[in-house]
Design a protein around this motif. Structure first.
Motif: not given
Length: 122
Positions: A3-4, A34-36, A98-100, A110-112
């Protein structure tokens, strides 16, 4: 699962600086790219920067290279985006993801987080 939560956005004048934070839950944070990304109304989400799980590799969009710096503190489960010399065209909602595997493509994450608004006045 990760969770972000983003924070640090705001209204600033052109030429100013802001630091965005992306705080993550989960014990596997250090295994995620981690991406922005940023998005303005009516436009697709745009890649800004990403960082490898270890923090040793970073990548930037040409539009922010030399002005923005992405970093991470895995002990604090947090990624930062230091934004200097801000321009009005940097105005957008900023999201961390985030993603692996990760990449410049937002579809690969996958996660935002929920996003934080950055507004730069001229």
């Amino acid at each position: 699962q990760v969770q972000l939560v983003e924070s640090g956005g705001g209204l600033v004048q052109a030429g100013s600086s802001l630091r965005l934070s992306c705080a993550a839950s989960g014990r596997t944070f250090s295994t995620y790219v981690i991406g922005w990304f940023r998005q303005t109304p009516g436009k697709d989400r745009e890649f800004v920067a990403r960082i490898s799980p270890s923090g040793r590799m970073t990548y930037y969009a040409d539009s922010v290279k030399g002005r923005f710096t992405i970093s991470r503190d895995n002990a604090k489960n947090t990624v930062y985006l230091q934004m200097n010399s801000l321009k009005p065209e940097d105005t957008a909602a900023y999201y961390c993801a985030a993603d692996q595997i990760g990449s410049w493509d937002s579809n690969n994450y996958r996660y935002w987080g929920q996003g934080t608004q950055v507004t730069v006045s001229s």
